[in-house]
Design a protein around this motif. Structure first.
Motif, PDB file in Angstrom:
ATOM      1  N   GLY A 302       5.847   3.515  -4.955  1.00  0.00           N
ATOM      2  CA  GLY A 302       5.185   2.410  -4.617  1.00  0.00           C
ATOM      3  C   GLY A 302       4.412   2.529  -3.144  1.00  0.00           C
ATOM      4  N   LEU A 303       5.126   2.793  -2.099  1.00  0.00           N
ATOM      5  CA  LEU A 303       4.759   2.861  -0.943  1.00  0.00           C
ATOM      6  C   LEU A 303       3.527   3.916  -0.894  1.00  0.00           C
ATOM      7  N   LYS A 304       3.793   5.121  -1.504  1.00  0.00           N
ATOM      8  CA  LYS A 304       2.717   6.288  -1.518  1.00  0.00           C
ATOM      9  C   LYS A 304       1.527   5.699  -2.324  1.00  0.00           C
ATOM     10  N   VAL A 305       1.644   4.984  -3.376  1.00  0.00           N
ATOM     11  CA  VAL A 305       0.602   4.609  -4.097  1.00  0.00           C
ATOM     12  C   VAL A 305      -0.378   3.496  -3.181  1.00  0.00           C
ATOM     13  N   VAL A 306       0.380   2.779  -2.586  1.00  0.00           N
ATOM     14  CA  VAL A 306      -0.354   1.680  -1.697  1.00  0.00           C
ATOM     15  C   VAL A 306      -1.044   2.332  -0.228  1.00  0.00           C
ATOM     16  N   GLU A 307      -0.216   3.370   0.063  1.00  0.00           N
ATOM     17  CA  GLU A 307      -0.714   4.157   1.403  1.00  0.00           C
ATOM     18  C   GLU A 307      -2.093   4.890   1.063  1.00  0.00           C
ATOM     19  N   VAL A 308      -1.985   5.463  -0.132  1.00  0.00           N
ATOM     20  CA  VAL A 308      -3.445   6.262  -0.557  1.00  0.00           C
ATOM     21  C   VAL A 308      -4.521   5.382  -1.010  1.00  0.00           C
ATOM     22  N   LEU A 309      -4.092   4.289  -1.660  1.00  0.00           N
ATOM     23  CA  LEU A 309      -5.333   3.431  -2.159  1.00  0.00           C
ATOM     24  C   LEU A 309      -5.692   2.429  -0.894  1.00  0.00           C
ATOM     25  N   THR A 310      -4.922   2.315  -0.126  1.00  0.00           N
ATOM     26  CA  THR A 310      -5.573   1.296   1.041  1.00  0.00           C
ATOM     27  C   THR A 310      -6.193   2.062   2.234  1.00  0.00           C
ATOM     28  N   ALA A 311      -5.764   3.301   2.227  1.00  0.00           N
ATOM     29  CA  ALA A 311      -6.569   4.466   2.974  1.00  0.00           C
ATOM     30  C   ALA A 311      -7.944   4.679   2.344  1.00  0.00           C
ATOM     31  N   ALA A 312      -7.791   4.776   1.223  1.00  0.00           N
ATOM     32  CA  ALA A 312      -9.197   5.157   0.315  1.00  0.00           C
ATOM     33  C   ALA A 312     -10.049   3.984   0.693  1.00  0.00           C
ATOM     34  N   VAL A 313      -9.524   2.764   0.253  1.00  0.00           N
ATOM     35  CA  VAL A 313     -10.494   1.465   0.471  1.00  0.00           C
ATOM     36  C   VAL A 313     -11.289   1.479   1.755  1.00  0.00           C
TER      37      VAL A 313
END
Length: 342
Positions: A302-313
């Motif tokens: 979950g942490l990695k999912v959010v890290e990747v997506l927020t960085a992409a945003v």
């Protein structure tokens, strides 16, 4: 020392700015992780935010950044342990990062269902989409749907169309084979999950490849349905006691069904049969005997999912594929051939 605010009032961004001795625009930049802020200024603003217990207004932030601060999640098979715990982990990590989550179930009706789910998320103004769709047929349907925000699929292998984050399923199965083979087992049955599931297929393939490396006896797999009932019924359907000395079940539920069935039949685990599962569900440590299994860290997923997506945003560089490691948790359900638990 920060001055106390009047009782019953909420601090605003200008009060934070005044207490920190900076402009309100500087506070806004700190809140939005702007790179051009001195570390000393960032630390000072964050300290004041903590002392004043300031919470940014979500609507105001969305207007200022043209973002909703919300991640959309499409989820299939939410009743199964893996997808459910992945969703919870994404929700927890998103909340910690200041994002909300809007989730929508992915029905089993092909591309139109996927398009409907995506249309709903887009209508909510999400900044990014996470897909928890564990079946290959669901991903095939999703590839017919496009969206103009970053999109990530939770799966172990890379994908040419999407960002991916997932547990290293191959490594997990390899570690199981290494464990049972290291205990002296040379005839091991694999009770697989439904092979349309990406994780089940990855575990099955890795099991066979590693078994060949160890020179284990080749035997057909048994395809299950993830349920404890299947594991139990499989044992009860046996006409005679099996020749193999260990079973690797593709999830803990089926493994615990096996334990139940063997207990009723009088086959001692682990003295006569070793059983290993996958997931490390909370009940696995309380099985009789406690279950050896592969631990997946869904919180890290979950942490990695959010890290990747927020960085992409935010337009930052992100890895196309992120893999989360696993470990074998050795308990009393596995032992050397004819031996006792380690």
């Amino acid at each position: 020392m920060v001055s106390e605010k009047p009782p019953g009032t909420k601090p605003n961004i200008r009060q934070v700015a005044a207490a920190a001795g900076v402009s309100h625009m500087t506070v806004s930049r700190v809140l939005n992780d702007h790179p051009n802020i001195k570390d000393s200024t960032r630390r000072k603003v964050l300290r004041v935010i903590e002392e004043l217990n300031y919470r940014p207004n979500g609507a105001a932030r969305a207007l200022a950044t043209q973002r909703s601060q919300r991640i959309g999640v499409m989820i299939e098979s939410a009743r199964e342990f893996g997808p459910l715990y992945t969703l919870r982990a994404v929700e927890d990590a998103a909340r910690a990062a200041g994002f909300g989550v809007t989730s929508v179930p992915l029905a089993e009706h092909g591309a139109f269902a996927a398009r409907d789910a995506m249309d709903y998320l887009v209508s909510q103004g999400v900044d990014a989409v996470c897909v928890i769709a564990p079946r290959s047929s669901s991903l095939a349907a999703l590839r017919q749907v496009s969206v103009d925000v970053p999109m990530l699929v939770v799966k172990s292998s890379g994908d040419p169309h999407y960002l991916t984050v997932g547990v290293d399923q191959q490594l997990g199965a390899e570690l199981v084979v290494d464990h049972v083979a290291g205990l002296g087992h040379r005839d091991v049955l694999h009770l697989a999950g439904p092979l349309d599931w990406l994780d089940a297929r990855a575990r099955e393939r890795a099991f066979h490849a590693r078994s060949r490396q160890w020179g284990l006896k080749e035997r057909p797999i048994v395809v299950g349905d993830w349920s404890a009932d299947f594991g139990y019924d499989f044992v009860k359907s046996m006409k005679r006691k099996p020749d193999y000395t260990a079973i690797f079940a593709a999830n803990d539920a089926m493994a615990m069904g096996l334990l139940h069935g063997f207990a009723e039949w009088g086959v001692e685990v682990p003295a006569q049969m070793s059983v290993v599962g996958f997931d490390d569900v909370p009940l696995s440590r309380h099985a009789i005997p406690p279950l050896t299994t592969v631990r997946q860290d869904f919180d890290v997923v979950g942490l990695k999912v959010v890290e990747v997506l927020t960085a992409a945003v935010r337009g930052g560089e992100v890895p196309a594929r992120t893999t989360v490691g696993v470990e074998v948790v050795v308990r009393e359900s596995s032992a050397p051939v004819g031996g006792v638990a380690l």
